[in-house]
Design a protein around this motif. Structure first.
Motif, PDB file in Angstrom:
ATOM      1  N   GLU A 261      43.426   1.399  47.316  1.00  0.00           N
ATOM      2  CA  GLU A 261      44.724   0.716  47.277  1.00  0.00           C
ATOM      3  C   GLU A 261      45.052   0.427  45.829  1.00  0.00           C
ATOM      4  O   GLU A 261      44.209  -0.060  45.073  1.00  0.00           O
ATOM      5  N   GLN A 262      46.310   0.738  45.425  1.00  0.00           N
ATOM      6  CA  GLN A 262      46.718   0.576  44.035  1.00  0.00           C
ATOM      7  C   GLN A 262      47.971  -0.269  43.907  1.00  0.00           C
ATOM      8  O   GLN A 262      48.792  -0.321  44.835  1.00  0.00           O
ATOM      9  N   ASP A 263      48.094  -0.918  42.741  1.00  0.00           N
ATOM     10  CA  ASP A 263      49.323  -1.673  42.500  1.00  0.00           C
ATOM     11  C   ASP A 263      50.384  -0.735  41.925  1.00  0.00           C
ATOM     12  O   ASP A 263      50.178   0.478  41.815  1.00  0.00           O
ATOM     13  N   PHE A 264      51.513  -1.293  41.531  1.00  0.00           N
ATOM     14  CA  PHE A 264      52.646  -0.503  41.040  1.00  0.00           C
ATOM     15  C   PHE A 264      52.263   0.343  39.832  1.00  0.00           C
ATOM     16  O   PHE A 264      52.794   1.443  39.615  1.00  0.00           O
ATOM     17  N   PHE A 265      51.323  -0.167  39.032  1.00  0.00           N
ATOM     18  CA  PHE A 265      50.939   0.526  37.799  1.00  0.00           C
ATOM     19  C   PHE A 265      49.755   1.482  38.005  1.00  0.00           C
ATOM     20  O   PHE A 265      49.254   2.070  37.061  1.00  0.00           O
ATOM     21  N   GLY A 266      49.287   1.607  39.250  1.00  0.00           N
ATOM     22  CA  GLY A 266      48.206   2.524  39.548  1.00  0.00           C
ATOM     23  C   GLY A 266      46.819   1.927  39.399  1.00  0.00           C
ATOM     24  O   GLY A 266      45.820   2.643  39.474  1.00  0.00           O
ATOM     25  N   HIS A 267      46.726   0.613  39.188  1.00  0.00           N
ATOM     26  CA  HIS A 267      45.424  -0.052  39.088  1.00  0.00           C
ATOM     27  C   HIS A 267      44.835  -0.226  40.480  1.00  0.00           C
ATOM     28  O   HIS A 267      45.518  -0.684  41.397  1.00  0.00           O
ATOM     29  N   ILE A 268      43.565   0.145  40.634  1.00  0.00           N
ATOM     30  CA  ILE A 268      42.909   0.058  41.939  1.00  0.00           C
ATOM     31  C   ILE A 268      42.545  -1.384  42.267  1.00  0.00           C
ATOM     32  O   ILE A 268      41.988  -2.096  41.432  1.00  0.00           O
ATOM     33  N   TYR A 269      42.909  -1.802  43.479  1.00  0.00           N
ATOM     34  CA  TYR A 269      42.499  -3.128  43.945  1.00  0.00           C
ATOM     35  C   TYR A 269      41.026  -3.063  44.350  1.00  0.00           C
ATOM     36  O   TYR A 269      40.667  -2.398  45.310  1.00  0.00           O
ATOM     37  N   SER A 270      40.174  -3.710  43.627  1.00  0.00           N
ATOM     38  CA  SER A 270      38.758  -3.774  43.965  1.00  0.00           C
ATOM     39  C   SER A 270      38.176  -5.041  43.376  1.00  0.00           C
ATOM     40  O   SER A 270      38.563  -5.447  42.272  1.00  0.00           O
ATOM     41  N   PRO A 271      37.267  -5.704  44.115  1.00  0.00           N
ATOM     42  CA  PRO A 271      36.652  -6.921  43.572  1.00  0.00           C
ATOM     43  C   PRO A 271      35.590  -6.628  42.527  1.00  0.00           C
ATOM     44  O   PRO A 271      35.047  -7.548  41.925  1.00  0.00           O
ATOM     45  N   PHE A 272      35.296  -5.334  42.276  1.00  0.00           N
ATOM     46  CA  PHE A 272      34.202  -4.983  41.382  1.00  0.00           C
ATOM     47  C   PHE A 272      34.623  -4.076  40.230  1.00  0.00           C
ATOM     48  O   PHE A 272      35.588  -3.327  40.334  1.00  0.00           O
ATOM     49  N   ARG A 273      33.833  -4.176  39.173  1.00  0.00           N
ATOM     50  CA  ARG A 273      33.895  -3.237  38.045  1.00  0.00           C
ATOM     51  C   ARG A 273      32.545  -2.555  37.960  1.00  0.00           C
ATOM     52  O   ARG A 273      31.511  -3.209  37.954  1.00  0.00           O
ATOM     53  N   LEU A 274      32.547  -1.233  37.915  1.00  0.00           N
ATOM     54  CA  LEU A 274      31.285  -0.509  37.828  1.00  0.00           C
ATOM     55  C   LEU A 274      30.622  -0.765  36.477  1.00  0.00           C
ATOM     56  O   LEU A 274      31.262  -0.634  35.430  1.00  0.00           O
ATOM     57  N   VAL A 275      29.346  -1.139  36.505  1.00  0.00           N
ATOM     58  CA  VAL A 275      28.581  -1.347  35.282  1.00  0.00           C
ATOM     59  C   VAL A 275      28.009  -0.013  34.815  1.00  0.00           C
ATOM     60  O   VAL A 275      27.997   0.290  33.619  1.00  0.00           O
ATOM     61  N   ASN A 276      27.510   0.781  35.750  1.00  0.00           N
ATOM     62  CA  ASN A 276      27.016   2.129  35.422  1.00  0.00           C
ATOM     63  C   ASN A 276      27.861   3.153  36.167  1.00  0.00           C
ATOM     64  O   ASN A 276      27.802   3.278  37.387  1.00  0.00           O
ATOM     65  N   ASN A 277      28.711   3.858  35.433  1.00  0.00           N
ATOM     66  CA  ASN A 277      29.572   4.861  36.062  1.00  0.00           C
ATOM     67  C   ASN A 277      28.760   6.007  36.645  1.00  0.00           C
ATOM     68  O   ASN A 277      29.178   6.650  37.600  1.00  0.00           O
ATOM     69  N   LYS A 278      27.599   6.253  36.059  1.00  0.00           N
ATOM     70  CA  LYS A 278      26.703   7.290  36.550  1.00  0.00           C
ATOM     71  C   LYS A 278      25.487   6.616  37.172  1.00  0.00           C
ATOM     72  O   LYS A 278      24.951   5.654  36.620  1.00  0.00           O
ATOM     73  N   VAL A 279      25.057   7.093  38.336  1.00  0.00           N
ATOM     74  CA  VAL A 279      23.918   6.461  39.009  1.00  0.00           C
ATOM     75  C   VAL A 279      22.673   6.534  38.137  1.00  0.00           C
ATOM     76  O   VAL A 279      22.477   7.484  37.365  1.00  0.00           O
ATOM     77  N   ILE A 280      21.831   5.510  38.254  1.00  0.00           N
ATOM     78  CA  ILE A 280      20.564   5.461  37.530  1.00  0.00           C
ATOM     79  C   ILE A 280      19.472   5.969  38.455  1.00  0.00           C
ATOM     80  O   ILE A 280      19.374   5.552  39.615  1.00  0.00           O
ATOM     81  N   THR A 281      18.663   6.879  37.971  1.00  0.00           N
ATOM     82  CA  THR A 281      17.558   7.437  38.752  1.00  0.00           C
ATOM     83  C   THR A 281      16.238   7.182  38.030  1.00  0.00           C
ATOM     84  O   THR A 281      16.230   6.927  36.818  1.00  0.00           O
ATOM     85  N   PRO A 282      15.121   7.243  38.734  1.00  0.00           N
ATOM     86  CA  PRO A 282      13.821   6.952  38.112  1.00  0.00           C
ATOM     87  C   PRO A 282      13.459   7.948  37.005  1.00  0.00           C
ATOM     88  O   PRO A 282      13.797   9.134  37.098  1.00  0.00           O
TER      89      PRO A 282
END
Length: 304
Positions: A261-282
């Motif tokens: 879901e996005q606002d008028f300016f295209g910003h996604i409605y989400s309660p979170f901000r991703l800290v690591n855009n890429k998953v962390i693996t061992p």
């Protein structure tokens, strides 16, 4: 003998997952998958005198690993009831939540619980041995169509209908009570070159259905979204695509379905901000010392 955290379960991505919580000395944290207590102990080591940790586990075996610390509270419950228990303890907001969603090595190595195809054991698979249907109840009582859905949805098995048919045919001769019964009913449908992988998917599907794992995960993540204060962290380790997809969707879109879901300016409605855009693996050394970590993925998000 009381098992230690090290013998009960070797924690996966320990430093990375706890670093991701960005722990504040006096903060309130939740470990919803206590198990052997490895992650919980690391959280406590970073908390000050005023900090507190609540750790959840529905398995009675985990109680053997309870930590004697006045900053620690053990909650014997399924993590889907996170919000109810935080309300019970009069906790309105938390600073971080950790979830290691994989089944512990303790469960796979316990010959009596039926989690592994390596042992001939009762078809139980319940995390909470006090309640709910067992895997035996499911393979004996579900109709063929419902069984096929379980194996397709939770095991991602393309031959789910044939497997369901083999089970319903087998149980006409005798009730299925053990892991050996399940293997005998389905072994002809397992690919010779990938037999262990196919059996792992079969057992995974039943375990997820027995413990309502996907519903519980959705409920827990929904509660976490409400409980985390601004700047609070959500650190989640997943092991298979089904749970990882739900976690990824919640962190990116704010809902388990991934509906954007996005606002008028295209910003996604989400309660979170991703800290690591890429998953962390061992890293390689962990993979060598702990084979269970091979499929682990860590995702971290911050409440905004």
């Amino acid at each position: 003998m009381v098992r230690t955290a090290e013998t009960y379960h070797v924690p996966v991505l320990l430093q990375e997952s706890i670093d991701g919580l960005d722990i504040k000395s006096g903060g309130i944290y939740v470990d919803v998958t206590f198990g052997g207590g490895g992650h919980s102990r690391e959280i406590l080591s970073r908390l000050g005198a005023k900090g507190h940790l609540y750790s959840f586990d529905q398995d009675a075996d985990a109680e053997k690993n309870i930590i004697n610390d006045n900053r620690f509270t053990f909650v014997r419950s399924n993590f889907r009831y996170l919000r109810n228990w935080m309300r019970y303890y009069q906790v309105e907001q938390i600073d971080g939540l950790l979830a290691d969603l994989g089944v512990s090595s303790h469960h796979f190595d316990d010959e009596t619980r039926g989690f592994s195809f390596r042992f001939d054991a009762p078809l139980d698979m319940r995390m909470n041995k006090r309640a709910g249907k067992t895997a035996a109840d499911i393979v004996n009582e579900y109709d063929e169509g419902k069984l096929a859905d379980v194996f397709y949805l939770y095991g991602e098995m393309k031959n789910s209908r044939r497997i369901a048919n083999a089970i319903t045919t087998y149980r006409q001769q005798k009730r299925m009570e053990t892991t050996a019964d399940l293997i005998a009913a389905t072994e002809k449908l397992m690919r010779t070159e990938k037999e262990k992988k196919d059996l792992a998917r079969l057992f995974q599907a039943l375990r997820i259905e027995v413990n309502h794992e996907m519903d519980a995960l959705r409920d827990m993540l929904s509660a976490a979204s409400l409980l985390l204060r601004k700047g609070g962290r959500l650190s989640v380790i997943t092991y298979h695509s089904l749970e990882d997809r739900i976690v990824k969707n919640v962190m990116k879109a704010g809902n388990a379905e991934g509906k954007i879901e996005q606002d008028f300016f295209g910003h996604i409605y989400s309660p979170f901000r991703l800290v690591n855009n890429k998953v962390i693996t061992p890293i390689e050394s962990e993979l060598q010392n702990n084979p269970r970590s091979r499929s682990a993925k860590l995702r971290i998000a911050e409440k905004i």
